[in-house]
Design a protein around this motif. Sequence first.
Motif, PDB file in Angstrom:
ATOM      1  N   THR A  41      19.064  71.904  60.386  1.00 25.27           N
ATOM      2  CA  THR A  41      18.788  71.767  61.822  1.00 25.27           C
ATOM      3  C   THR A  41      17.446  72.381  62.173  1.00 25.27           C
ATOM      4  O   THR A  41      17.137  73.503  61.760  1.00 25.27           O
ATOM      5  N   VAL A  43      15.040  73.274  65.501  1.00 23.34           N
ATOM      6  CA  VAL A  43      14.839  73.319  66.952  1.00 23.34           C
ATOM      7  C   VAL A  43      13.359  73.075  67.210  1.00 23.34           C
ATOM      8  O   VAL A  43      12.501  73.751  66.625  1.00 23.34           O
ATOM      9  N   LYS A  76      10.068  65.171  66.387  1.00 23.55           N
ATOM     10  CA  LYS A  76      11.507  64.855  66.401  1.00 23.55           C
ATOM     11  C   LYS A  76      11.759  63.561  65.607  1.00 23.55           C
ATOM     12  O   LYS A  76      12.670  63.493  64.789  1.00 23.55           O
ATOM     13  N   ASP A  85      18.937  67.262  61.582  1.00 26.22           N
ATOM     14  CA  ASP A  85      19.466  67.328  62.948  1.00 26.22           C
ATOM     15  C   ASP A  85      18.415  68.042  63.776  1.00 26.22           C
ATOM     16  O   ASP A  85      17.937  69.109  63.384  1.00 26.22           O
ATOM     17  N   VAL A  87      17.255  69.584  67.529  1.00 26.10           N
ATOM     18  CA  VAL A  87      17.616  70.008  68.878  1.00 26.10           C
ATOM     19  C   VAL A  87      16.308  70.297  69.614  1.00 26.10           C
ATOM     20  O   VAL A  87      15.493  71.093  69.145  1.00 26.10           O
ATOM     21  N   THR A  89      14.404  71.832  72.875  1.00 24.37           N
ATOM     22  CA  THR A  89      14.661  72.729  74.007  1.00 24.37           C
ATOM     23  C   THR A  89      14.360  71.944  75.288  1.00 24.37           C
ATOM     24  O   THR A  89      15.238  71.679  76.080  1.00 24.37           O
ATOM     25  N   LYS A  91      13.375  68.405  76.920  1.00 21.94           N
ATOM     26  CA  LYS A  91      13.368  66.982  76.572  1.00 21.94           C
ATOM     27  C   LYS A  91      12.470  66.174  77.494  1.00 21.94           C
ATOM     28  O   LYS A  91      12.061  65.068  77.176  1.00 21.94           O
ATOM     29  N   ILE A 115      19.518  77.926  73.766  1.00 22.17           N
ATOM     30  CA  ILE A 115      19.555  76.666  73.007  1.00 22.17           C
ATOM     31  C   ILE A 115      19.400  76.950  71.512  1.00 22.17           C
ATOM     32  O   ILE A 115      20.113  76.390  70.676  1.00 22.17           O
ATOM     33  N   ASN A 118      22.616  78.521  70.124  1.00 23.45           N
ATOM     34  CA  ASN A 118      23.662  77.496  69.987  1.00 23.45           C
ATOM     35  C   ASN A 118      23.445  76.617  68.778  1.00 23.45           C
ATOM     36  O   ASN A 118      24.391  76.162  68.151  1.00 23.45           O
ATOM     37  N   ALA A 119      22.173  76.341  68.468  1.00 22.21           N
ATOM     38  CA  ALA A 119      21.855  75.398  67.391  1.00 22.21           C
ATOM     39  C   ALA A 119      21.940  76.035  66.008  1.00 22.21           C
ATOM     40  O   ALA A 119      22.109  75.337  65.010  1.00 22.21           O
TER      41      ALA A 119
END
Length: 233
Positions: A41, A43, A76, A85, A87, A89, A91, A115, A118-119
């Motif tokens: 993942t 971010v 991204k 994956d 994520v 912050t 968008k 954020i 959580n990720a």
Amino acid sequence: MITSVKKKTLILCFAFIVCTVLCCFLVPMTSDIGVAKLGKTIVIDAGHGGSDGGVTGGVSGVLEAEINLAVAKSLKNYFERSGYDVVMTRKGKDGLYSVGAKNKKRSDMQARRDIILNASPDLVISIHQNFYPLESVSGAQVFYSDESENAVEIAEDIQRSLNSKLGNDRQIKSGDYYILKCTSFPSVIVECGFLSNRAEEKLLVSAPYQQKVAYAIFSAVHASLGGEGHDHG
Ligand SMILES: [Zn+2]
């Protein structure tokens, strides 16, 4: 007999056309969706946003926040196409501060930290643009926190890639920034270039250059986290 052969030929032709059309439309979609997940993942943090535009381009008047978001979106795409994956912050254009927050900057930064927490990411990449009173200063630069040992190596990799792909000659620098220190996950800030340098500003506002910067970052991270040495540039 003749009509039956004709019918069969027609059906075969029709089936062939349908298959060809389906292939043309479906193959790119399934190859995007069907990418094997790496279980990693990332971010991606587009700096600033909303009432906080960041620094402003000296010639074009472009807001740093806009360029940050464009580079972040390109990044991204590269990561998702390779099975990460992602994520984000921020968008869209808006900042992440809550409505009515007394201290918008603090509220915005805390939302980013939440954020990230959580990720539970393998890496946080925060995208910014730089500004300096001396116009001659230029080049992309990567910042890391010296409190995070494992961020130094990836920061070096990204800096090397930026230097070789963008023709820069800069070195990583440790920095005391909230986004680098607000969690224990490896985090880097990429200052993609200087909006105070006319030539670099012209490049930074162009979509192809934004993609070039994003690819330079992505390829370095992928070579390090993706399990294979895809790009040693
Ligand atoms: Zn910034």
